[in-house]
Scaffold this active site. Structure first.
Site, PDB file in Angstrom:
ATOM      1  N   HIS A  17       1.134 -44.928 -67.734  1.00 12.57           N
ATOM      2  CA  HIS A  17      -0.235 -44.447 -67.483  1.00 12.57           C
ATOM      3  C   HIS A  17      -0.591 -42.921 -66.851  1.00 12.57           C
ATOM      4  CE1 HIS A  17      -1.069 -48.882 -67.127  1.00 12.57           C
ATOM      5  NE2 HIS A  17      -1.526 -48.553 -68.399  1.00 12.57           N
ATOM      6  N   LYS A  41      -6.604 -61.057 -68.456  1.00 12.44           N
ATOM      7  CA  LYS A  41      -5.474 -61.111 -67.775  1.00 12.44           C
ATOM      8  C   LYS A  41      -5.946 -61.490 -66.397  1.00 12.44           C
ATOM      9  CE  LYS A  41      -3.889 -56.888 -70.384  1.00 12.44           C
ATOM     10  NZ  LYS A  41      -3.686 -55.482 -70.455  1.00 12.44           N
ATOM     11  N   ARG A  93       1.964 -47.378 -77.197  1.00 14.91           N
ATOM     12  CA  ARG A  93       3.479 -47.512 -76.997  1.00 14.91           C
ATOM     13  C   ARG A  93       4.333 -47.692 -78.233  1.00 14.91           C
ATOM     14  NH1 ARG A  93       2.598 -51.603 -72.300  1.00 14.91           N
ATOM     15  NH2 ARG A  93       0.974 -52.296 -73.921  1.00 14.91           N
ATOM     16  N   SER A 131       2.274 -53.225 -67.715  1.00 15.99           N
ATOM     17  CA  SER A 131       1.546 -53.523 -66.429  1.00 15.99           C
ATOM     18  C   SER A 131       2.072 -55.122 -66.174  1.00 15.99           C
ATOM     19  CB  SER A 131       0.111 -53.303 -66.296  1.00 15.99           C
ATOM     20  OG  SER A 131      -0.111 -52.102 -66.340  1.00 15.99           O
TER      21      SER A 131
HETATM   22  O1  PNS Z   1      -5.563 -51.561 -70.299  1.00 18.19           O
HETATM   23  P1  PNS Z   1      -6.248 -52.672 -71.305  1.00 18.19           P
HETATM   24  O2  PNS Z   1      -6.015 -54.297 -70.393  1.00 18.19           O
HETATM   25  O3  PNS Z   1      -5.869 -52.500 -72.557  1.00 18.19           O
HETATM   26  O4  PNS Z   1      -7.529 -52.102 -71.030  1.00 18.19           O
HETATM   27  C1  PNS Z   1      -8.736 -52.959 -71.868  1.00 18.19           C
HETATM   28  C2  PNS Z   1      -9.917 -52.385 -71.667  1.00 18.19           C
HETATM   29  C3  PNS Z   1     -10.688 -52.639 -70.353  1.00 18.19           C
HETATM   30  C4  PNS Z   1      -9.938 -50.774 -71.754  1.00 18.19           C
HETATM   31  C5  PNS Z   1     -10.888 -52.797 -72.720  1.00 18.19           C
HETATM   32  O5  PNS Z   1     -10.776 -54.319 -72.614  1.00 18.19           O
HETATM   33  C6  PNS Z   1     -12.229 -52.217 -72.903  1.00 18.19           C
HETATM   34  O6  PNS Z   1     -12.694 -51.107 -73.077  1.00 18.19           O
HETATM   35  N1  PNS Z   1     -13.321 -53.099 -72.206  1.00 18.19           N
HETATM   36  C7  PNS Z   1     -14.838 -52.794 -72.224  1.00 18.19           C
HETATM   37  C8  PNS Z   1     -15.343 -53.695 -73.053  1.00 18.19           C
HETATM   38  C9  PNS Z   1     -15.755 -53.287 -74.324  1.00 18.19           C
HETATM   39  O7  PNS Z   1     -16.216 -51.843 -74.583  1.00 18.19           O
HETATM   40  N2  PNS Z   1     -15.259 -53.959 -75.369  1.00 18.19           N
HETATM   41  C10 PNS Z   1     -15.474 -53.533 -76.870  1.00 18.19           C
HETATM   42  C11 PNS Z   1     -13.907 -52.902 -77.478  1.00 18.19           C
HETATM   43  S1  PNS Z   1     -14.180 -52.782 -79.071  1.00 18.19           S
END
Ligand code: PNS
Length: 160
Positions: A17, A41, A93, A131
């Site tokens: 990150h 998670k 990744r 993570s």
């Molecule tokens: O690090 P991660 O766990 O991949 O993060 C995921 C995150 C929080 C960035 C993703 O779940 C997100 O954007 N959540 C917000 C809700 C949202 O917009 N959902 C629709 C995505 S198409």
């Protein structure tokens, strides 16, 4: 002014990150690290703790002039719009990330066509870091110091 949002759960913020954030800070005028909850998670850190740790990382890298960290709830496209940002940065990744990110990028772009998702490919030395696995190693008393910065290592030690 090109404002980009770098969303993630960052639980914890890894060296992967950190590298994506540093590279983004060199490309965009302003980068907002957006901490969201991934409800699938189990979290180790609260949002407030993650904001503090990532702020320390931003200071440590020396990019605080154009990078800041905030939390968000709800849709990332709505958060981006509220910040006048039209770029989402995603670190990729490998193929598993790519498949998932492609789906999200497509749906986000349908919800808000002004938003562009930019994929930054992880550097090879960070491409295996996750993570979730850092958390697993920490909970099992293993050595995770190669995967996170000393700032995050100290923070994990204070929790486990
Ligand atoms: O690090 P991660 O766990 O991949 O993060 C995921 C995150 C929080 C960035 C993703 O779940 C997100 O954007 N959540 C917000 C809700 C949202 O917009 N959902 C629709 C995505 S198409």
């Amino acid at each position: 002014m090109k404002i980009a949002v770098y969303p993630g759960s960052f639980d914890p913020f890894t060296l992967g990150h950190k590298d994506i954030l540093l590279r983004s800070s060199r490309i965009f005028d302003k980068v907002i690290v957006a901490i969201g909850e991934n409800h699938g998670k189990q979290n180790l850190f609260t949002i407030e703790e993650r904001i503090k740790d990532i702020s320390n990382e931003i200071n440590d890298i020396g990019i605080k002039d154009n990078v800041l960290v905030e939390s968000f709830s709800g849709l990332i496209v709505d958060f981006a719009r509220s910040k006048n940002a039209n770029i989402l940065i995603k670190g990729v990744r490998g193929p598993v990330d790519y498949d998932y990110e492609l789906q999200m990028a497509g749906m986000n772009s349908t919800m808000n066509p002004d938003i562009e998702t930019i994929f930054l490919i992880s550097r090879p030395e960070f491409s295996y870091i996750s993570s979730s696995l850092v958390k697993q190693i920490a909970l099992m008393k293993g050595d995770y110091s190669s995967f996170v910065s000393p700032i995050i290592e100290k923070s994990i030690k204070s929790k486990i």
